[in-house]
Design a protein around this motif. Structure first.
Motif, short mmCIF file in Angstrom:
data_model
loop_
_atom_site.label_atom_id
_atom_site.label_comp_id
_atom_site.label_asym_id
_atom_site.label_seq_id
_atom_site.Cartn_x
_atom_site.Cartn_y
_atom_site.Cartn_z
N ILE A 624 0.83 -1.20 0.00
CA ILE A 624 0.00 0.00 0.00
C ILE A 624 0.87 1.26 0.00
N HIS A 625 2.09 1.12 0.48
CA HIS A 625 2.99 2.27 0.53
C HIS A 625 3.20 2.89 -0.86
N PHE A 626 3.02 2.08 -1.91
CA PHE A 626 3.28 2.58 -3.26
C PHE A 626 2.24 3.60 -3.70
N SER A 627 1.13 3.72 -2.97
CA SER A 627 0.13 4.70 -3.35
C SER A 627 0.35 6.05 -2.65
N ARG A 628 1.44 6.18 -1.88
CA ARG A 628 1.72 7.44 -1.21
C ARG A 628 2.05 8.52 -2.24
N TYR A 629 1.71 9.74 -1.87
CA TYR A 629 2.00 10.86 -2.75
C TYR A 629 3.44 11.29 -2.56
N GLN A 924 -3.71 10.93 4.84
CA GLN A 924 -3.18 12.19 5.36
C GLN A 924 -2.26 12.87 4.34
N GLU A 925 -1.35 12.10 3.76
CA GLU A 925 -0.40 12.68 2.83
C GLU A 925 -1.10 13.22 1.59
N ASN A 926 -2.05 12.49 1.05
CA ASN A 926 -2.76 12.95 -0.14
C ASN A 926 -3.64 14.16 0.17
#
Length: 965
Positions: A624-629, A924-926
């Motif tokens: 799932i980390h790969f979807s981080r912005y 949160q990041e997105n």
């Protein structure tokens, strides 16, 4: 063939009476269908010196006129016979003797008419099946009156109805399907069952008529008798509904059944008795014989005629004639150019016996010379070769030797044995090679000639009526009366180990490719070493001393050298890799890739392989980390690769690279879904599905992408995941691997395509694409039409229009009338025969496929316990384990089972916590960067995961509550 049968029957008659006056006509003899007839008047004139003979001759042309007119008009009188006036009384009386003709009146005059029958009078099934059905009825397992109530499967109901019709014909049931119990008991308790059946069959008018007619068919073999009965049925049998004459498609089956019923009760024998021909009584001089060269061969003209006989219309495309000669030419060193010169010499000679019918199709000019009919009729039942001198002496042929030879050469029915003066019939199968092979492998000292023929016919399933054994022309045999012996020649292994090179025609390589699955399965199931000889014998039914054996052997060897699962133990010996000795596998330090002898693109692959155990591979927990912005574009793009095979390009689906599955969370949502693929500025929607533990891309979008960018076998595709847009995958063409486009790799894929072809209702266009895909070198359009017609009715116009209007079909250069499939232009959009654009949906169901070994391995460095079972993340399933896992759990004792379940719940709880933390961080990041659409897409993608964890938590709470109680 019916005409021949009718003339044969009429020639057996000895005396007939005219229909009006009853005067006697004695048939003195019949020679070449010319009747010599003696009447009271002709005899009186002879005695009075007014005639030189006491008889008159009725020429064949008169006989044929009556037959033709009767078939066309169905009712005739003397006035209808213009050519044979003056002989009409005799001719009408003669034809009235046919069992399917009767006397009647036409316009007040004596006439003849055809007797007509109905389809219901002919058997719809083989008599053995009918008698099996009778046993079921007698045992009370089924009742003829209530078939539809007892059998709900429509196809089985139709089959049983045909058996019931047979019982009605035999008198075991009546027209209302009531069982004649008394007759059934009489039959079942009788020791003369065949005699009872024979009497019943002869009570049936149609059977009686056919049996009467065939009783005089001594000059016809079994296949010819069946053909004649079929032609008879098409002439005199009507369909009771509509009154139309029986159709050919129906006639073929019913006629075969009719003949088989007569055979079963011994009213019809198996065929013609083979007369032995004179053979040397003593020992033949023994000379060294190379077993790989057959003892008997044909001239080039005779071989071409035998090739043309393969086709019912006696026409073949030029390349297929070439292929037939290559497979049957005894000089194995002949190249394609040599064969081409031999064929061209025969086809293009100034006075050639052959001609080009149309667009690359060749036939023989004078297919059948009627002047040779009597020679054919003489040779066929006797199974003896004749010299020209024999024909002239025995059959009173008065043409010169040269003229008769030219007649024989131009008639497709006759072939000459090379280097001899003898002629045989082209339809005969000379079985010398088969007999030699049988005696050699059986290690017999000798064998009775007739027994050898019987064994060969039975083992190779040959038509007994067509085989002929000619040891007197073959130096490999010695003849002692009826006993046959062979000379022991070079052993099998000696011949096999010869280093002689053979030129394998591409058509043979493709044929081997189409049967590659059967070849590999044969090796796999053998559980031990298998020789090339055994493979060629088993799969292609080609024996070692047949001219084509070495060609097939070389083609099989070329194929197996490209199959990773097969080890070559030694020259022409193979073993399935899993069956190879363990030591050999352990000592095999090679790295195997998808294509034989391919090289890795990564230069430091050895270093990576050496350190693979220390590799930090991504797993489900950090997927799932790969979807981080992130704004770092060079680090945000993760790549996987796939090289398109011939199979991928034709089918329009392929296995998703495992690296791509690991990198993208999309493929962990469920067992199927859709994904957006972007190439340059264009986007496509691809379907994906998990099937048999493999993930596949498929659907219309895949086919459209392939067609738009002219993707060919060998194109390497790079799949790039962008962290910023998690549901988008970019694809690029990054190179071309020639090995994936190689012939041998293509032949393996052809085998898969043949094995996985589906019998569904496809368009003519799709069937043409599939057929040409497994014949990459091309196919003549007439052959293509025949192949398509086997699956779905079509016409010449439909096939030729589709070929000419769609750019995925291309004409083969240098092969007139040949077309091939341009795989790069294969598309689901096409122009139909009416010049309209059509859309053919891509295949939408992925079968369980056998994949490459490399794809079948687990990802290196991924601990099994860290992977979430697919059933845990599928919202549509009610069970968290597969049936195999469930069976394994059921074998455990209760305490162990409870412990495993508790451990499983604990593991899922940990996964849920990790899952929620990861989702929270991504959101949160997105959110900080204002990427709301990515958050919405993320929640859609993980909705099934959330529901799953809720169900598990609910189940765990329920379990705890019950424990407290």
């Amino acid at each position: 063939m019916l005409q021949q049968l009718v003339l044969g029957y009429l020639s057996t008659l000895k005396e007939i009476h005219t229909l009006g006056t009853g005067k006697v006509n004695k048939i003195i003899s019949v020679e070449l269908n010319e009747f010599y007839v003696e009447t009271e008047s002709s005899k009186a004139k002879y005695l009075a010196g007014e005639k030189q003979q006491p008889y008159d001759s009725i020429p064949e042309s008169y006989i044929l006129e009556v037959w033709k007119t009767l078939c066309e008009q169905r009712t005739i009188h003397a006035g209808d016979l213009q050519k044979s006036k003056g002989r009409s009384s005799f001719l009408l009386a003669l034809f009235s003797k046919l069992p399917f003709v009767r006397q009647t009146l036409k316009n007040g005059r004596t006439a003849l008419e055809l007797i007509e029958y109905y389809v219901s009078e002919l058997p719809e099934s083989n008599i053995t099946f009918v008698l099996d059905f009778l046993d079921e009825v007698a045992a009370g397992k089924i009742h003829p009156q209530t078939l539809s109530q007892q059998i709900h499967d429509k196809n089985l109901q139709r089959i049983k109805s045909s058996y019931r019709q047979g019982l009605r014909l035999l008198g075991f049931i009546d027209g209302r399907f009531n069982v004649n119990s008394e007759f059934v008991d009489q039959y079942r308790n009788s020791n003369e069952k065949k005699e009872i059946l024979k009497n019943q069959i002869l009570k049936l008018p149609y059977f009686f008529m056919v049996n009467t007619l065939l009783s005089a068919a001594n000059n016809l073999n079994m296949s010819e008798k069946i053909k004649a009965v079929k032609e008879l049925g098409l002439l005199v049998v009507r369909n009771p509904i509509g009154g139309n004459l029986m159709k050919e498609s129906v006639g073929d089956k019913l006629s075969r059944n009719t003949v088989s019923w007569l055979q079963y009760v011994d009213l019809l024998d198996e065929g013609i008795t083979e007369n032995s021909i004179s053979m040397d009584k003593g020992v033949r001089p023994m000379q060294t014989v190379n077993k790989s060269t057959p003892g008997i061969c044909y001239s080039n003209i005779s071989l071409i005629k035998k090739a043309l006989l393969q086709n019912s219309d006696n026409i073949l495309p030029y390349p297929e004639i070439m292929l037939y000669l290559k497979k049957n030419w005894t000089n194995l060193n002949s190249t394609n150019e040599d064969i081409k010169r031999i064929v061209d010499l025969a086809l293009y000679a100034p006075k050639s016996y052959f001609y080009e019918v149309e667009e690359g199709l060749w036939g023989i000019k004078d297919k059948i010379d009627a002047r040779l009919n009597h020679i054919y009729l003489y040779m066929n039942p006797r199974k003896i070769p004749l010299k020209i001198s024999d024909m002239k002496y025995r059959l009173k042929v008065y043409e010169s030797d040269d003229v008769l030879r030219q007649m024989l050469l131009s008639d497709i029915r006759f072939s000459q044995i090379e280097n001899t003066a003898y002629w045989v019939l082209s339809e005969w199968v000379i079985i010398n090679n088969y007999v030699y092979d049988y005696i050699f492998k059986s290690e017999l000292l000798g064998i009775d000639r007739e027994k050898a023929i019987e064994k060969v016919v039975q083992f190779h399933k040959l038509d007994k009526e067509k085989v002929i054994f000619l040891p007197q022309f073959d130096d490999r045999f010695s003849v002692f009366g009826t006993r046959i012996e062979i000379k022991r020649t070079l052993g099998m292994n000696q011949i096999q180990n010869e280093t002689q090179e053979f030129e394998v025609p591409v058509e043979i390589s493709e044929e081997v490719g189409r049967l590659s699955y059967k070849i590999i399965n044969f090796i796999k199931e053998s559980k031990t070493e298998v020789t090339t000889n055994q493979i060629v014998n088993h799969v292609f039914n080609v024996i070692e001393n047949h001219p084509s054996f070495s060609i097939y052997s070389e083609a099989v060897k070329d194929l197996l050298e490209a199959v990773l699962e097969i080890n070559q133990v030694e020259e022409h010996k193979w073993i399935y890799r899993n069956e190879a000795p363990l030591l050999q596998i352990e000592n095999d330090k090679k790295v195997y890739y998808a294509v034989k002898n391919s090289l890795p693109i990564i230069e430091n692959v050895k270093e990576l392989l050496d350190n693979k155990n220390q590799a930090d591979t991504q797993s489900y927990k950090n997927a799932i980390h790969f979807s981080r912005y992130d704004t770092k574009t060079t680090e945000d793009k993760l790549n996987a690769y796939h090289t398109v095979s011939y199979y991928d390009r034709v089918k329009g689906y392929f296995i998703i690279p495992k690296a791509l599955i690991e990198m993208s969370v999309l493929f962990r949502q469920s067992n199927h879904g859709k994904v957006t693929i972007q190439h340059e500025e264009y986007r496509y929607e691809w379907n994906w599905e998990k099937n048999a533990n493999k993930h596949y891309f498929f659907g219309d979008g895949v086919m459209d992408f392939f067609a738009d960018y002219l993707i060919e076998p060998g194109h390497k595709l790079s799949f790039e995941i962008d962290k910023q847009v998690m549901y988008l995958i970019r694809v690029h063409k990054v190179g071309f691997d020639e090995r994936y486009a190689s012939e041998q790799q293509r032949y393996l894929d052809i085998g898969r395509l043949v094995e996985e072809s589906k019998s569904v209702n496809k368009s003519i266009f799709s069937l043409m694409c599939e057929t040409l895909a497994v014949h990459p070198s091309g196919m003549h359009w007439t052959t293509l039409q025949d192949k398509i017609s086997e699956k779905r009715s079509t016409t010449k116009n439909t096939v030729t229009n589709l070929l000419s209007r769609n750019e995925c079909f291309e004409q083969v250069e240098g092969k007139k009338g040949y077309w091939k499939l341009n795989i790069s232009k294969l598309s689901r959009y096409y122009i139909n025969e009416e010049n309209q654009e059509m859309i053919e949906p891509a295949e939408s169901e992925i079968d369980s496929l056998e994949v490459d070994k490399e794809e079948d391995e687990s990802p290196i460095g991924v601990p099994i316990e860290e992977e979430l079972p697919d059933s845990f993340i599928n919202d549509e399933t009610e069970t968290a384990v597969s049936s195999v896992e469930l069976n394994e759990l059921q074998q455990l004792d209760t305490q162990t089972l409870i412990q495993q379940i508790e451990s499983l719940f604990s593991k899922i709880a940990e996964d849920e916590l990790t899952f929620k933390e990861s989702i929270s961080e991504v959101v949160q990041e997105n959110f900080i960067h204002g990427n709301i659409s990515a958050i919405e897409e993320l929640y859609k993608s993980v909705e099934s995961n959330i529901k799953f964890f809720e169900r598990v938590r609910k189940l765990e709470n329920e379990r705890e509550r019950k424990n407290e109680e």
